[in-house]
Design a protein around this motif. Structure first.
Motif, PDB file in Angstrom:
ATOM      1  N   LYS A 171       0.860  -1.175   0.144  1.00  0.00           N
ATOM      2  CA  LYS A 171       0.105   0.174  -0.022  1.00  0.00           C
ATOM      3  C   LYS A 171       1.104   0.945  -0.023  1.00  0.00           C
ATOM      4  O   LYS A 171       0.361   2.295  -0.936  1.00  0.00           O
ATOM      5  CB  LYS A 171      -0.820   0.787   1.289  1.00  0.00           C
ATOM      6  CG  LYS A 171      -2.338  -1.389   0.717  1.00  0.00           C
ATOM      7  CD  LYS A 171      -2.959  -1.029   2.106  1.00  0.00           C
ATOM      8  CE  LYS A 171      -3.886  -1.553   2.044  1.00  0.00           C
ATOM      9  NZ  LYS A 171      -4.907  -2.055   0.751  1.00  0.00           N
ATOM     10  N   LYS A 172       1.787   0.956   0.994  1.00  0.00           N
ATOM     11  CA  LYS A 172       2.501   2.561   0.926  1.00  0.00           C
ATOM     12  C   LYS A 172       3.536   3.198  -0.511  1.00  0.00           C
ATOM     13  O   LYS A 172       3.545   3.787  -1.134  1.00  0.00           O
ATOM     14  CB  LYS A 172       3.718   2.191   1.875  1.00  0.00           C
ATOM     15  CG  LYS A 172       4.629   3.723   2.003  1.00  0.00           C
ATOM     16  CD  LYS A 172       5.570   3.525   3.235  1.00  0.00           C
ATOM     17  CE  LYS A 172       6.143   5.055   3.153  1.00  0.00           C
ATOM     18  NZ  LYS A 172       6.645   5.443   2.224  1.00  0.00           N
ATOM     19  N   ARG A 175       1.067   4.099  -3.040  1.00  0.00           N
ATOM     20  CA  ARG A 175       0.036   5.368  -2.358  1.00  0.00           C
ATOM     21  C   ARG A 175       1.511   6.703  -3.061  1.00  0.00           C
ATOM     22  O   ARG A 175       0.643   7.445  -3.411  1.00  0.00           O
ATOM     23  CB  ARG A 175       0.058   5.321  -0.625  1.00  0.00           C
ATOM     24  CG  ARG A 175       0.118   6.615  -0.404  1.00  0.00           C
ATOM     25  CD  ARG A 175      -0.234   7.457   1.372  1.00  0.00           C
ATOM     26  NE  ARG A 175      -0.731   8.621   1.280  1.00  0.00           N
ATOM     27  CZ  ARG A 175      -2.335   8.594   1.081  1.00  0.00           C
ATOM     28  NH1 ARG A 175      -3.466   8.449   1.008  1.00  0.00           N
ATOM     29  NH2 ARG A 175      -2.249  10.567   2.030  1.00  0.00           N
ATOM     30  N   MET A 266      -6.458   7.021  -4.655  1.00  0.00           N
ATOM     31  CA  MET A 266      -4.749   6.444  -3.321  1.00  0.00           C
ATOM     32  C   MET A 266      -5.406   6.942  -2.153  1.00  0.00           C
ATOM     33  O   MET A 266      -4.892   6.642  -1.427  1.00  0.00           O
ATOM     34  CB  MET A 266      -4.058   7.649  -3.663  1.00  0.00           C
ATOM     35  CG  MET A 266      -3.086   8.333  -3.159  1.00  0.00           C
ATOM     36  SD  MET A 266      -2.210   9.641  -3.183  1.00  0.00           S
ATOM     37  CE  MET A 266      -3.189  10.900  -2.974  1.00  0.00           C
ATOM     38  N   GLU A 267      -6.565   7.693  -1.764  1.00  0.00           N
ATOM     39  CA  GLU A 267      -6.564   8.130  -0.340  1.00  0.00           C
ATOM     40  C   GLU A 267      -7.775   6.326  -0.029  1.00  0.00           C
ATOM     41  O   GLU A 267      -7.770   5.979   1.082  1.00  0.00           O
ATOM     42  CB  GLU A 267      -7.739   9.194  -0.109  1.00  0.00           C
ATOM     43  CG  GLU A 267      -6.585  10.639  -0.464  1.00  0.00           C
ATOM     44  CD  GLU A 267      -5.496  10.525   1.072  1.00  0.00           C
ATOM     45  OE1 GLU A 267      -6.295  10.214   1.389  1.00  0.00           O
ATOM     46  OE2 GLU A 267      -4.657  11.230   0.295  1.00  0.00           O
ATOM     47  N   TYR A 270      -5.144   3.569  -0.475  1.00  0.00           N
ATOM     48  CA  TYR A 270      -4.013   3.222   0.304  1.00  0.00           C
ATOM     49  C   TYR A 270      -3.719   4.020   0.706  1.00  0.00           C
ATOM     50  O   TYR A 270      -2.253   4.052   0.875  1.00  0.00           O
ATOM     51  CB  TYR A 270      -3.325   2.965  -1.230  1.00  0.00           C
ATOM     52  CG  TYR A 270      -2.881   2.304  -1.862  1.00  0.00           C
ATOM     53  CD1 TYR A 270      -3.208   1.046  -2.484  1.00  0.00           C
ATOM     54  CD2 TYR A 270      -3.471   2.663  -3.615  1.00  0.00           C
ATOM     55  CE1 TYR A 270      -3.423   0.042  -3.160  1.00  0.00           C
ATOM     56  CE2 TYR A 270      -3.560   2.090  -4.657  1.00  0.00           C
ATOM     57  CZ  TYR A 270      -3.775   0.280  -4.511  1.00  0.00           C
ATOM     58  OH  TYR A 270      -3.939  -0.274  -5.577  1.00  0.00           O
ATOM     59  N   GLY A 271      -4.487   4.652   1.086  1.00  0.00           N
ATOM     60  CA  GLY A 271      -4.668   6.009   1.943  1.00  0.00           C
ATOM     61  C   GLY A 271      -3.988   5.828   3.776  1.00  0.00           C
ATOM     62  O   GLY A 271      -3.418   6.708   4.328  1.00  0.00           O
TER      63      GLY A 271
END
Length: 282
Positions: A171-172, A175, A266-267, A270-271
Protein backbone atom coordinates in the motif's frame (compact mmCIF):
# COMPACT_ATOMS: atom_id res chain seq x y z
CA UNK A 1 42.39 -6.20 -4.92
CA UNK A 2 41.67 -6.22 -8.62
CA UNK A 3 44.52 -6.59 -11.05
CA UNK A 4 44.10 -4.06 -13.83
CA UNK A 5 45.88 -6.39 -16.22
CA UNK A 6 43.10 -8.93 -15.72
CA UNK A 7 40.42 -6.49 -16.86
CA UNK A 8 39.32 -6.48 -20.50
CA UNK A 9 37.99 -2.96 -21.19
CA UNK A 10 36.57 -4.09 -24.53
CA UNK A 11 34.33 -6.77 -22.99
CA UNK A 12 31.44 -4.46 -22.05
CA UNK A 13 30.70 -0.90 -20.90
CA UNK A 14 30.82 -2.16 -17.30
CA UNK A 15 34.25 -3.72 -17.84
CA UNK A 16 35.50 -0.48 -19.42
CA UNK A 17 34.17 1.53 -16.48
CA UNK A 18 35.90 -0.84 -14.04
CA UNK A 19 39.16 -0.62 -15.99
CA UNK A 20 39.06 3.19 -16.02
CA UNK A 21 38.22 3.38 -12.34
CA UNK A 22 41.11 1.10 -11.43
CA UNK A 23 43.53 2.88 -13.80
CA UNK A 24 42.69 6.43 -12.72
CA UNK A 25 42.52 5.55 -9.02
CA UNK A 26 46.01 4.05 -9.18
CA UNK A 27 47.25 7.03 -11.22
CA UNK A 28 46.03 9.26 -8.38
CA UNK A 29 48.00 7.14 -5.90
CA UNK A 30 44.90 6.10 -3.99
CA UNK A 31 43.99 2.73 -2.52
CA UNK A 32 40.37 1.62 -2.58
CA UNK A 33 39.65 2.55 1.08
CA UNK A 34 41.26 5.97 0.59
CA UNK A 35 39.11 6.74 -2.44
CA UNK A 36 36.09 5.44 -0.56
CA UNK A 37 36.74 7.87 2.28
CA UNK A 38 36.91 10.76 -0.20
CA UNK A 39 33.61 9.97 -1.92
CA UNK A 40 31.80 8.76 1.21
CA UNK A 41 31.51 5.06 0.47
CA UNK A 42 33.29 1.90 1.55
CA UNK A 43 36.48 0.65 -0.01
CA UNK A 44 34.71 -2.67 -0.56
CA UNK A 45 32.18 -0.94 -2.81
CA UNK A 46 35.04 0.48 -4.88
CA UNK A 47 36.44 -3.04 -5.09
CA UNK A 48 33.15 -4.59 -6.16
CA UNK A 49 32.74 -2.04 -8.94
CA UNK A 50 36.34 -2.58 -10.07
CA UNK A 51 35.62 -6.30 -10.14
CA UNK A 52 32.35 -5.70 -12.08
CA UNK A 53 30.38 -7.21 -9.19
CA UNK A 54 28.35 -4.04 -8.70
CA UNK A 55 26.95 -1.55 -11.19
CA UNK A 56 27.87 2.09 -10.48
CA UNK A 57 25.16 4.71 -10.04
CA UNK A 58 25.10 8.18 -11.53
CA UNK A 59 25.60 9.77 -8.11
CA UNK A 60 28.65 7.57 -7.48
CA UNK A 61 30.06 8.54 -10.87
CA UNK A 62 29.61 12.26 -10.27
CA UNK A 63 31.39 12.02 -6.92
CA UNK A 64 34.13 10.01 -8.58
CA UNK A 65 34.66 12.70 -11.21
CA UNK A 66 34.89 15.34 -8.50
CA UNK A 67 37.38 13.31 -6.46
CA UNK A 68 39.64 12.31 -9.35
CA UNK A 69 39.27 15.49 -11.39
CA UNK A 70 38.20 13.52 -14.45
CA UNK A 71 36.06 16.26 -16.02
CA UNK A 72 32.81 14.27 -16.29
CA UNK A 73 34.47 11.15 -17.68
CA UNK A 74 32.65 8.72 -15.39
CA UNK A 75 29.39 10.70 -15.50
CA UNK A 76 29.35 10.25 -19.26
CA UNK A 77 30.41 6.62 -19.13
CA UNK A 78 27.82 5.57 -16.56
CA UNK A 79 25.01 6.23 -19.04
CA UNK A 80 26.42 3.55 -21.33
CA UNK A 81 26.89 1.20 -18.37
CA UNK A 82 23.32 1.58 -17.15
CA UNK A 83 21.87 1.24 -20.63
CA UNK A 84 23.80 -1.99 -21.07
CA UNK A 85 21.97 -3.36 -18.01
CA UNK A 86 18.66 -3.16 -19.83
CA UNK A 87 17.45 -6.38 -21.49
CA UNK A 88 19.27 -6.72 -24.81
CA UNK A 89 15.99 -6.73 -26.72
CA UNK A 90 14.97 -3.46 -25.02
CA UNK A 91 18.16 -1.48 -25.59
CA UNK A 92 17.34 -0.44 -29.16
CA UNK A 93 13.98 0.90 -28.03
CA UNK A 94 15.55 2.81 -25.12
CA UNK A 95 17.90 4.54 -27.56
CA UNK A 96 14.97 5.54 -29.77
CA UNK A 97 12.93 6.68 -26.77
CA UNK A 98 15.77 8.97 -25.69
CA UNK A 99 15.68 10.68 -29.12
CA UNK A 100 11.91 11.02 -29.45
CA UNK A 101 10.21 14.41 -29.35
CA UNK A 102 6.73 13.01 -28.66
CA UNK A 103 5.95 9.81 -26.74
CA UNK A 104 2.39 8.53 -26.50
CA UNK A 105 1.71 5.29 -24.67
CA UNK A 106 -1.13 3.09 -23.46
CA UNK A 107 -0.43 0.91 -20.43
CA UNK A 108 -2.85 -1.78 -19.31
CA UNK A 109 -0.80 -3.51 -16.59
CA UNK A 110 1.74 -1.17 -15.00
CA UNK A 111 2.66 2.48 -14.65
CA UNK A 112 4.89 3.36 -17.59
CA UNK A 113 8.60 2.99 -16.84
CA UNK A 114 9.30 6.70 -17.30
CA UNK A 115 6.86 7.50 -14.50
CA UNK A 116 7.67 4.75 -11.99
CA UNK A 117 9.02 5.53 -8.55
CA UNK A 118 12.14 3.67 -7.46
CA UNK A 119 10.17 1.56 -4.95
CA UNK A 120 7.55 0.65 -7.54
CA UNK A 121 10.22 -0.32 -10.07
CA UNK A 122 12.01 -2.38 -7.42
CA UNK A 123 8.80 -4.31 -6.71
CA UNK A 124 8.24 -4.94 -10.42
CA UNK A 125 11.78 -6.15 -11.11
CA UNK A 126 11.88 -8.16 -7.91
CA UNK A 127 9.40 -10.68 -9.31
CA UNK A 128 11.65 -12.16 -11.99
CA UNK A 129 15.04 -10.44 -11.69
CA UNK A 130 16.00 -10.52 -7.99
CA UNK A 131 19.65 -11.30 -8.76
CA UNK A 132 20.06 -8.16 -10.87
CA UNK A 133 17.63 -5.99 -8.92
CA UNK A 134 19.89 -3.03 -8.13
CA UNK A 135 21.23 -2.81 -11.68
CA UNK A 136 17.76 -3.07 -13.22
CA UNK A 137 16.33 -0.37 -10.98
CA UNK A 138 19.31 1.93 -11.53
CA UNK A 139 18.94 1.54 -15.29
CA UNK A 140 15.24 2.38 -15.14
CA UNK A 141 15.80 5.44 -12.98
CA UNK A 142 18.55 6.66 -15.28
CA UNK A 143 16.24 6.20 -18.27
CA UNK A 144 13.91 8.78 -16.69
CA UNK A 145 16.52 11.51 -17.10
CA UNK A 146 15.01 12.16 -20.51
CA UNK A 147 12.13 13.90 -18.70
CA UNK A 148 14.36 16.39 -16.89
CA UNK A 149 16.65 17.42 -19.71
CA UNK A 150 16.57 20.98 -21.06
CA UNK A 151 14.20 20.08 -23.90
CA UNK A 152 12.16 17.04 -22.76
CA UNK A 153 9.83 15.14 -25.06
CA UNK A 154 6.08 15.53 -24.85
CA UNK A 155 4.81 12.50 -22.93
CA UNK A 156 1.14 11.50 -23.11
CA UNK A 157 0.17 8.47 -21.04
CA UNK A 158 -3.16 6.63 -20.99
CA UNK A 159 -3.40 4.18 -18.08
CA UNK A 160 -6.06 1.53 -17.75
CA UNK A 161 -7.92 1.94 -14.46
CA UNK A 162 -6.62 -1.51 -13.48
CA UNK A 163 -3.13 -0.02 -13.16
CA UNK A 164 -4.34 2.08 -10.24
CA UNK A 165 -5.92 -0.87 -8.47
CA UNK A 166 -3.21 -3.49 -8.92
CA UNK A 167 -1.24 -3.35 -5.67
CA UNK A 168 2.44 -3.41 -6.61
CA UNK A 169 4.85 -3.54 -3.66
CA UNK A 170 2.25 -2.88 -0.97
CA UNK A 171 0.00 0.00 0.00
CA UNK A 172 2.73 2.51 0.80
CA UNK A 173 4.51 1.89 -2.49
CA UNK A 174 1.23 2.35 -4.37
CA UNK A 175 0.31 5.48 -2.45
CA UNK A 176 3.69 7.02 -3.19
CA UNK A 177 3.43 5.98 -6.84
CA UNK A 178 0.01 7.57 -7.30
CA UNK A 179 1.19 10.67 -5.45
CA UNK A 180 4.10 10.84 -7.90
CA UNK A 181 1.68 10.75 -10.84
CA UNK A 182 -0.26 13.63 -9.29
CA UNK A 183 2.94 15.62 -8.73
CA UNK A 184 3.58 15.63 -12.48
CA UNK A 185 0.30 17.22 -13.54
CA UNK A 186 1.66 20.78 -13.65
CA UNK A 187 4.27 19.94 -16.27
CA UNK A 188 3.01 21.39 -19.56
CA UNK A 189 4.60 18.67 -21.68
CA UNK A 190 3.23 15.72 -19.70
CA UNK A 191 -0.35 14.46 -19.50
CA UNK A 192 -1.84 11.42 -17.78
CA UNK A 193 -5.30 10.08 -18.57
CA UNK A 194 -7.09 7.11 -17.05
CA UNK A 195 -9.22 4.81 -19.19
CA UNK A 196 -12.08 3.82 -16.83
CA UNK A 197 -13.61 0.36 -16.64
CA UNK A 198 -16.86 1.97 -17.79
CA UNK A 199 -15.32 2.45 -21.25
CA UNK A 200 -15.89 -1.27 -21.86
CA UNK A 201 -14.20 -2.73 -24.91
CA UNK A 202 -11.56 -0.50 -26.49
CA UNK A 203 -8.78 -0.37 -29.07
CA UNK A 204 -6.06 -1.20 -26.54
CA UNK A 205 -7.38 -4.60 -25.55
CA UNK A 206 -4.55 -6.34 -27.43
CA UNK A 207 -2.09 -4.93 -24.89
CA UNK A 208 0.18 -2.01 -24.03
CA UNK A 209 1.91 -0.11 -26.82
CA UNK A 210 3.91 3.05 -27.40
CA UNK A 211 4.23 5.48 -30.30
CA UNK A 212 7.42 7.48 -30.78
CA UNK A 213 7.56 10.61 -32.92
CA UNK A 214 10.77 12.29 -34.10
CA UNK A 215 11.73 15.57 -35.73
CA UNK A 216 13.24 14.08 -38.87
CA UNK A 217 12.64 10.31 -38.73
CA UNK A 218 9.52 8.20 -39.32
CA UNK A 219 7.22 7.44 -36.41
CA UNK A 220 7.74 4.13 -34.61
CA UNK A 221 5.26 1.76 -33.00
CA UNK A 222 6.57 -0.38 -30.15
CA UNK A 223 5.02 -3.32 -28.31
CA UNK A 224 6.49 -6.10 -26.22
CA UNK A 225 5.89 -9.51 -24.73
CA UNK A 226 7.55 -11.05 -21.68
CA UNK A 227 10.97 -11.44 -23.24
CA UNK A 228 10.99 -9.54 -26.52
CA UNK A 229 10.12 -6.19 -28.03
CA UNK A 230 8.97 -5.25 -31.50
CA UNK A 231 9.46 -1.90 -33.26
CA UNK A 232 8.09 -1.02 -36.65
CA UNK A 233 7.81 2.06 -38.85
CA UNK A 234 5.35 0.35 -41.21
CA UNK A 235 3.05 3.17 -42.40
CA UNK A 236 -0.09 1.02 -42.19
CA UNK A 237 0.68 -0.01 -38.60
CA UNK A 238 1.43 3.60 -37.66
CA UNK A 239 -1.87 4.74 -39.21
CA UNK A 240 -3.93 2.08 -37.46
CA UNK A 241 -2.29 2.50 -34.07
CA UNK A 242 -2.44 6.31 -34.28
CA UNK A 243 -6.19 6.14 -34.85
CA UNK A 244 -6.49 3.55 -32.10
CA UNK A 245 -4.60 5.75 -29.67
CA UNK A 246 -6.75 8.77 -30.54
CA UNK A 247 -9.81 6.69 -29.69
CA UNK A 248 -8.30 5.68 -26.36
CA UNK A 249 -7.65 9.34 -25.57
CA UNK A 250 -11.25 10.21 -26.49
CA UNK A 251 -12.70 7.42 -24.33
CA UNK A 252 -10.42 8.12 -21.35
CA UNK A 253 -11.20 10.59 -18.61
CA UNK A 254 -9.85 14.10 -19.12
CA UNK A 255 -6.50 14.82 -17.45
CA UNK A 256 -8.29 16.76 -14.70
CA UNK A 257 -10.89 14.04 -14.09
CA UNK A 258 -8.12 11.44 -14.22
CA UNK A 259 -6.20 13.28 -11.50
CA UNK A 260 -9.34 13.30 -9.33
CA UNK A 261 -9.74 9.54 -9.81
CA UNK A 262 -6.07 8.90 -9.01
CA UNK A 263 -6.38 11.01 -5.84
CA UNK A 264 -9.55 9.20 -4.79
CA UNK A 265 -8.01 5.76 -5.31
CA UNK A 266 -4.89 6.86 -3.47
CA UNK A 267 -6.88 7.91 -0.42
CA UNK A 268 -9.61 5.28 -0.39
CA UNK A 269 -7.53 2.24 -1.35
CA UNK A 270 -4.04 3.08 -0.13
CA UNK A 271 -4.50 6.02 2.25
CA UNK A 272 -4.92 4.36 5.62
CA UNK A 273 -2.17 1.96 6.58
CA UNK A 274 -2.18 -0.08 9.83
CA UNK A 275 0.67 0.24 12.26
CA UNK A 276 2.02 -2.91 13.98
CA UNK A 277 -0.46 -2.40 16.87
CA UNK A 278 -3.37 -2.44 14.44
CA UNK A 279 -4.19 1.26 14.54
CA UNK A 280 -4.82 2.95 11.21
CA UNK A 281 -2.74 5.93 10.19
CA UNK A 282 -3.11 8.26 7.25
Amino acid sequence: MVNIRALDPSASPLDYYAYELCRLREAAGLKQPQLGDIIYCSGSLIGMIENTKRVPTRDFSERLDAALGTDGHFSRLVGLVLRSQLPHWFQAYAEMEARATFISTFQCQLVHGLLQTEAYARAVFGVESPDALDASVAARMDRQRVLTRESPPVLWVVLDEAVLLREIGGKKVMRDQLAHLLSLRDRPWLEVQVLPFSAGQHTGMAGSFTMLRFEDDPDIHYSESNDSGHMTANPQVIKERSVGYARLQAEALSPRASAKLIARVMEERYGKQPEPDGRAVA
